[in-house]
Design an enzyme around this catalytic site. Structure first.
Site, PDB file in Angstrom:
ATOM      1  N   TYR A   5       9.660  39.962  32.317  1.00 40.70           N
ATOM      2  CA  TYR A   5       9.397  38.448  32.804  1.00 40.70           C
ATOM      3  C   TYR A   5       8.582  37.914  31.998  1.00 40.70           C
ATOM      4  CZ  TYR A   5       5.268  39.575  35.408  1.00 40.70           C
ATOM      5  OH  TYR A   5       4.033  39.774  35.906  1.00 40.70           O
ATOM      6  N   CYS A   6       8.551  36.380  31.968  1.00 39.55           N
ATOM      7  CA  CYS A   6       7.373  36.125  31.193  1.00 39.55           C
ATOM      8  C   CYS A   6       7.029  34.474  32.166  1.00 39.55           C
ATOM      9  CB  CYS A   6       7.606  35.450  29.849  1.00 39.55           C
ATOM     10  SG  CYS A   6       9.526  34.990  29.377  1.00 39.55           S
ATOM     11  N   ARG A   7       7.053  33.397  31.361  1.00 41.43           N
ATOM     12  CA  ARG A   7       6.418  32.248  31.916  1.00 41.43           C
ATOM     13  C   ARG A   7       7.089  31.443  32.753  1.00 41.43           C
ATOM     14  NH1 ARG A   7       3.883  31.736  26.177  1.00 41.43           N
ATOM     15  NH2 ARG A   7       2.249  33.032  26.392  1.00 41.43           N
ATOM     16  N   TYR A  66       7.974  33.997  36.069  1.00 38.72           N
ATOM     17  CA  TYR A  66       6.889  34.088  37.101  1.00 38.72           C
ATOM     18  C   TYR A  66       6.750  33.072  38.318  1.00 38.72           C
ATOM     19  CZ  TYR A  66       2.371  34.810  39.170  1.00 38.72           C
ATOM     20  OH  TYR A  66       1.189  35.220  39.844  1.00 38.72           O
TER      21      TYR A  66
END
Lengths: 229, 229
Positions: A180-182, A210
């Site tokens: 996962y990222c931003r 996130y």
DNA sequence: CAACTATTTTAGAAAATAATTGAATAGGTT
DNA sequence: AACCTATTCAATTATTTTCTAAAATAGTTG
């Protein structure tokens, strides 16, 4: 048919709601809100990330604060801004949903930029929450170390994108991987997932990143502290 | 840290989302959207109900159409406007939720106008849907006859507010009564429910009115035709 | 307390938006 | 085809928004 009091009521009412609408009417402010959905930030950082001047950013933040969409907190010399509550995030999500379904331009722009996302498998926040309980999934936070330290999904490993290659030996191919990222418009996890798949892993991306996880109340760690739903 | 392509992507992206934000930035447009959530209307009617000129209304509708939030349909000499899809309604709901929780002014304005709402029992759309299946509830549409004929909740009785008194003999006190009207800021059902309670009935109001019911996909009749979820 | 730092405020210019009026248009209707 | 009618367009004016650069402020740190 319509009384004066009723008209007066509606005029005053919609004038208030328009305060929020006005906050959403500027592209910079939308970007700021989306940024703050990831976590709190000081004015200088917001200005740098969004590519505007500090004075200008400060003014936009002032507008957002006047409509009660963001709140501040002083930390040392800095003033950190953050979303006022989960309703702000939900509003942003509704806006995004509408834009993505109705505006062809958005579809075109995201398709151009997020080229191969369509070919990657995704997992929603609640699906991931279930899988984490069962414990057969490795969760990778592919943002920067600083962002990870600030806050992250409970149980995630910090694995910034550029460190993946050198850490493959730590990742057993026997287990499912989720990265996962931003947020929904960040490509970091796309790249990682695509790479891992070429290396023989079974990897998926967390669909909205996130912020979605956090604001839906799933467990996170903020500044080293565990916060459960 | 940030590439040109990324900045360019975000600039273009948020510029598009801001088109929707701009649509929400004007009180008249918000009122128009809320009105259209009840059902489609021609320009002249919208202008009259919102208390503005036709030319002005037409321009606001043009803005809403440019951001794809509303669509048109020609009927005889009139052009009817309607919400483009359920995502528009959801966005409005998010906006309302945020405003009601965060803006003290909205709380004050609605409290002043909706004086005794706090003392009335309410039922949500999905609760009502369940109760209607069980069949022990009488559902009253207290809007005008015209509005009822245009569209209404499946199984509702048309009982415009001013006709209640003369129709009490039709309403058995043995059954639960639920009244609904236009939307969350309409007081018609408040008045009816309060009155029925003084007459010894057990009456409640539908919490968000007709639009909520309709856009959540519960069964309605539009122009005499049944439309199920 | 003085110095410093991050942020806010101010003022002013350019651009965008909103409301008003009257004319134009596109469609259906006769 | 000519006429009507509902709606849109165009031009104008007033207002609001956005941005920049410079000055001011509030709070922290030494």
């Amino acid at each position: 048919m319509q009384t004066d009091t009723e008209r007066n009521f509606k005029d005053k009412l919609y004038e208030q709601f328009a305060r929020i609408g006005k906050s959403l009417s500027n592209p910079h402010r939308l970007e700021i809100l989306e940024l703050l959905a990831e976590g709190e930030r000081c004015v200088e950082d917001i200005a740098e990330i969004t590519g505007t001047t500090i004075a200008n950013t400060s003014q936009h933040l002032g507008v957002l604060r006047a409509s009660r969409m963001v709140e501040i907190r002083r930390i040392g010399n800095n003033i950190n801004y953050r979303l006022a509550d989960e309703n702000v995030f939900y509003l942003l999500q509704s806006l995004r949903a509408l834009g993505e379904t109705r505006l062809a331009e958005i579809d075109r722009i995201t398709r151009d930029y997020l080229e191969d996302r369509a070919s990657l498998r995704a997992v929603t926040a609640s699906e991931l929450a279930d899988e984490l309980v069962n414990g057969n999934v490795i969760l990778l936070d592919v943002r920067t170390v600083e962002e990870f330290q600030e806050e992250h999904i409970q149980g995630a490993l910090s694995m910034p994108m550029e460190t993946i290659e050198n850490n493959l030996y730590n990742l057993p191919k026997s287990r499912e991987i989720v990265a996962y990222c931003r947020g929904p418009y960040c490509v970091l996890s796309d790249h990682v997932v695509a790479y891992l798949n070429t290396q023989g892993y079974s990897a998926r991306r967390l669909s909205d990143g996130y912020p979605e996880w956090k604001w839906r109340g799933f467990p996170v760690e903020i500044g080293g502290k565990r916060l459960d739903a």
